[in-house]
Design an enzyme around this catalytic site. Sequence first.
Site, PDB file in Angstrom:
ATOM      1  N   ARG A 174      21.544  -6.278 -12.907  1.00  0.00           N
ATOM      2  CA  ARG A 174      20.886  -4.967 -13.097  1.00  0.00           C
ATOM      3  C   ARG A 174      19.367  -5.047 -13.030  1.00  0.00           C
ATOM      4  O   ARG A 174      18.654  -4.207 -13.565  1.00  0.00           O
ATOM      5  CB  ARG A 174      21.299  -4.309 -14.408  1.00  0.00           C
ATOM      6  CG  ARG A 174      22.767  -3.996 -14.486  1.00  0.00           C
ATOM      7  CD  ARG A 174      23.059  -2.948 -15.536  1.00  0.00           C
ATOM      8  NE  ARG A 174      24.486  -2.739 -15.620  1.00  0.00           N
ATOM      9  CZ  ARG A 174      25.289  -3.499 -16.362  1.00  0.00           C
ATOM     10  NH1 ARG A 174      24.793  -4.465 -17.095  1.00  0.00           N
ATOM     11  NH2 ARG A 174      26.572  -3.265 -16.368  1.00  0.00           N
ATOM     12  N   LYS A 188      10.071   0.334  -2.333  1.00  0.00           N
ATOM     13  CA  LYS A 188      11.284   0.623  -1.554  1.00  0.00           C
ATOM     14  C   LYS A 188      11.926  -0.702  -1.152  1.00  0.00           C
ATOM     15  O   LYS A 188      11.265  -1.549  -0.552  1.00  0.00           O
ATOM     16  CB  LYS A 188      10.942   1.398  -0.281  1.00  0.00           C
ATOM     17  CG  LYS A 188      10.858   2.889  -0.467  1.00  0.00           C
ATOM     18  CD  LYS A 188      10.815   3.541   0.908  1.00  0.00           C
ATOM     19  CE  LYS A 188      10.587   5.022   0.819  1.00  0.00           C
ATOM     20  NZ  LYS A 188      10.450   5.636   2.147  1.00  0.00           N
ATOM     21  N   GLU A 227       0.343   0.408  11.773  1.00  0.00           N
ATOM     22  CA  GLU A 227       0.484   1.037  10.448  1.00  0.00           C
ATOM     23  C   GLU A 227      -0.888   1.260   9.812  1.00  0.00           C
ATOM     24  O   GLU A 227      -1.095   2.242   9.094  1.00  0.00           O
ATOM     25  CB  GLU A 227       1.374   0.184   9.521  1.00  0.00           C
ATOM     26  CG  GLU A 227       2.786  -0.067  10.036  1.00  0.00           C
ATOM     27  CD  GLU A 227       3.711   1.166  10.043  1.00  0.00           C
ATOM     28  OE1 GLU A 227       3.355   2.208   9.470  1.00  0.00           O
ATOM     29  OE2 GLU A 227       4.795   1.060  10.654  1.00  0.00           O
ATOM     30  N   LYS A 282      -2.148   3.184   0.795  1.00  0.00           N
ATOM     31  CA  LYS A 282      -0.714   3.284   0.478  1.00  0.00           C
ATOM     32  C   LYS A 282      -0.540   3.437  -1.031  1.00  0.00           C
ATOM     33  O   LYS A 282       0.275   4.227  -1.495  1.00  0.00           O
ATOM     34  CB  LYS A 282       0.042   2.053   1.000  1.00  0.00           C
ATOM     35  CG  LYS A 282       1.481   1.995   0.515  1.00  0.00           C
ATOM     36  CD  LYS A 282       2.539   2.006   1.567  1.00  0.00           C
ATOM     37  CE  LYS A 282       3.916   2.203   0.937  1.00  0.00           C
ATOM     38  NZ  LYS A 282       5.016   1.669   1.669  1.00  0.00           N
ATOM     39  N   GLU A 341       9.189   9.489  -3.275  1.00  0.00           N
ATOM     40  CA  GLU A 341       9.139  10.259  -2.026  1.00  0.00           C
ATOM     41  C   GLU A 341       9.724  11.666  -2.182  1.00  0.00           C
ATOM     42  O   GLU A 341      10.611  12.089  -1.450  1.00  0.00           O
ATOM     43  CB  GLU A 341       9.837   9.512  -0.869  1.00  0.00           C
ATOM     44  CG  GLU A 341       9.437  10.117   0.480  1.00  0.00           C
ATOM     45  CD  GLU A 341       9.836   9.291   1.688  1.00  0.00           C
ATOM     46  OE1 GLU A 341       9.741   8.056   1.610  1.00  0.00           O
ATOM     47  OE2 GLU A 341      10.195   9.890   2.702  1.00  0.00           O
ATOM     48  N   ARG A 367       4.465  11.450  -0.334  1.00  0.00           N
ATOM     49  CA  ARG A 367       4.782  10.136   0.243  1.00  0.00           C
ATOM     50  C   ARG A 367       5.347  10.275   1.662  1.00  0.00           C
ATOM     51  O   ARG A 367       5.237   9.365   2.479  1.00  0.00           O
ATOM     52  CB  ARG A 367       5.764   9.383  -0.670  1.00  0.00           C
ATOM     53  CG  ARG A 367       5.938   7.930  -0.270  1.00  0.00           C
ATOM     54  CD  ARG A 367       6.593   7.114  -1.365  1.00  0.00           C
ATOM     55  NE  ARG A 367       6.847   5.753  -0.920  1.00  0.00           N
ATOM     56  CZ  ARG A 367       7.201   4.755  -1.692  1.00  0.00           C
ATOM     57  NH1 ARG A 367       7.344   4.939  -2.987  1.00  0.00           N
ATOM     58  NH2 ARG A 367       7.413   3.550  -1.212  1.00  0.00           N
ATOM     59  N   ASN A 394       5.243   8.940   6.909  1.00  0.00           N
ATOM     60  CA  ASN A 394       6.118   8.966   8.085  1.00  0.00           C
ATOM     61  C   ASN A 394       5.423   9.505   9.322  1.00  0.00           C
ATOM     62  O   ASN A 394       6.087   9.755  10.343  1.00  0.00           O
ATOM     63  CB  ASN A 394       7.371   9.797   7.797  1.00  0.00           C
ATOM     64  CG  ASN A 394       8.266   9.105   6.792  1.00  0.00           C
ATOM     65  OD1 ASN A 394       8.438   7.892   6.847  1.00  0.00           O
ATOM     66  ND2 ASN A 394       8.796   9.855   5.849  1.00  0.00           N
ATOM     67  N   HIS A 420       6.566   8.536  12.740  1.00  0.00           N
ATOM     68  CA  HIS A 420       7.824   7.810  12.599  1.00  0.00           C
ATOM     69  C   HIS A 420       9.034   8.558  13.153  1.00  0.00           C
ATOM     70  O   HIS A 420      10.004   7.930  13.564  1.00  0.00           O
ATOM     71  CB  HIS A 420       8.058   7.408  11.142  1.00  0.00           C
ATOM     72  CG  HIS A 420       7.291   6.171  10.773  1.00  0.00           C
ATOM     73  ND1 HIS A 420       5.922   6.116  10.834  1.00  0.00           N
ATOM     74  CD2 HIS A 420       7.693   4.945  10.371  1.00  0.00           C
ATOM     75  CE1 HIS A 420       5.521   4.913  10.474  1.00  0.00           C
ATOM     76  NE2 HIS A 420       6.575   4.173  10.191  1.00  0.00           N
ATOM     77  N   HIS A 459      11.342   6.550  15.548  1.00  0.00           N
ATOM     78  CA  HIS A 459      12.773   6.272  15.354  1.00  0.00           C
ATOM     79  C   HIS A 459      13.584   6.705  16.574  1.00  0.00           C
ATOM     80  O   HIS A 459      14.556   6.062  16.950  1.00  0.00           O
ATOM     81  CB  HIS A 459      13.292   6.970  14.089  1.00  0.00           C
ATOM     82  CG  HIS A 459      12.716   6.379  12.841  1.00  0.00           C
ATOM     83  ND1 HIS A 459      12.551   7.094  11.677  1.00  0.00           N
ATOM     84  CD2 HIS A 459      12.230   5.147  12.580  1.00  0.00           C
ATOM     85  CE1 HIS A 459      11.993   6.317  10.763  1.00  0.00           C
ATOM     86  NE2 HIS A 459      11.787   5.128  11.288  1.00  0.00           N
ATOM     87  N   HIS A 512       8.815  -2.120  15.972  1.00  0.00           N
ATOM     88  CA  HIS A 512       8.637  -0.881  15.226  1.00  0.00           C
ATOM     89  C   HIS A 512       7.191  -0.370  15.334  1.00  0.00           C
ATOM     90  O   HIS A 512       6.953   0.796  15.633  1.00  0.00           O
ATOM     91  CB  HIS A 512       9.029  -1.111  13.760  1.00  0.00           C
ATOM     92  CG  HIS A 512       8.819   0.071  12.883  1.00  0.00           C
ATOM     93  ND1 HIS A 512       9.512   1.253  13.046  1.00  0.00           N
ATOM     94  CD2 HIS A 512       7.969   0.278  11.841  1.00  0.00           C
ATOM     95  CE1 HIS A 512       9.106   2.125  12.142  1.00  0.00           C
ATOM     96  NE2 HIS A 512       8.174   1.561  11.406  1.00  0.00           N
TER      97      HIS A 512
END
Length: 369
Positions: free
Chosen positions: A121, A143, A190, A232, A242, A246, A250, A253, A257, A269
Amino acid sequence: MTTLRVELPERSYAIHIEHNVLDAAGSLVAGVVPAGRAMVVIDQNVAETHAQRVMKSLHSSGFDAASIQLEATESNKSLDAARAIYAAMLDANVERGSPLIAIGGGIVGDLAGYVAATFMRGVPLIHVPTTLLAMVDASIGGKTGVNFQTDNGRLIKNLIGAFWQPRLVLIDPETLTTLNDRDFRSGLAECVKHAMIADGDLFEFLEQHSDSIMARQSTSLQTLIERSAALKISIVQHDERELGQRALLNLGHTFAHAIESFNDLDIRHGEAVSIGLCAAAQCSVARGLMTFNDYARVVELLRTLGLPTRLAVAKPVNALMDAMRHDKKIISGTLRLILPTCLGAARIFNDVPAEVIERAWRSVAATDN
Ligand SMILES: NC(=O)c1ccc[n+]([C@@H]2O[C@H](COP(=O)([O-])OP(=O)(O)OC[C@H]3O[C@@H](n4cnc5c(N)ncnc54)[C@H](O)[C@@H]3O)[C@@H](O)[C@H]2O)c1
């Protein structure tokens, strides 16, 4: 040493950015968790170099550190690889308070982070990012996750995951000297994205120091990492899960994608993000949000940093639009896009007309059939 702090309601943590900080890893880790057992997850491409320094420092600070090495591929960012790390942790008699230390790029960081979030946990997580992307993006903000392979062989990226904040992040810009050019430039995309979202001065810094950045000159890298990471941090601090701002991260993005969904394009990417930034800026020009001159500066900067600004192999607009609609950032059928409003500001738009997006695709060399 430059130390940035991520202040969150439940716990805050430090990000130390300094040349040779890896040699002090042991004492810095001992500052956040008691010395004892530790598990280190190592990207095999840095095992003989940067990870050795961390292991040596951990041992000399009294840690009994076991390690496991992994090949950093998207197919290895999996539940199977997580299982292998759980097993190694059991073998090493890791306890609930023992840290899990991830050394490598975003793949190892996301995978080890997911294991840290779920083993017993949750155990303390320490990130030691060794790619530019991981330094300014993946290691900050909590994340974590793995990809999921469906029964019919489809790889769904980051489907399984958890928010799990690290206790400490150690960034040694020196580690970037061994990174290959393509992965280094992917990280730069980025950084440009961060500058476009919220820091016009960082955009100018990138324009003015592109030569020294491309030469990986240490003071330029240190400044770039500090400023890009700070950006960031400021976004995730205000929106840890998010739920709002946040999503600005993207930018580019949704286009990226869609590009990445074509398996025949050999594209990183960051390279897809670079093309996506150009397409998003083109949408902004079409909607009168941004001047053509600013759009041209975006394209020029990305080119100067060795990044693609158009598709190398043309793809049909319709197929790209379909791929975009399948992206998970669609909210109840409308295309949600992040668009720049100038160099250093961006906003979320839920109502971008399809024709504007189609025209943006054509501007990055998509075709009508
Ligand atoms: N958690 C987040 O918020 C977040 C954000 C962005 C991206 N990501 C994830 O990050 C991953 C991409 O990360 P990445 O771009 O760091 O790629 P990566 O982890 O695949 O690393 C790129 C390559 O560089 C190698 N490498 C790493 N450090 C090196 C070094 N110092 N010297 C030589 N080689 C080195 C790796 O072995 C790999 O081959 C994706 O899976 C993406 O989903 C996560």
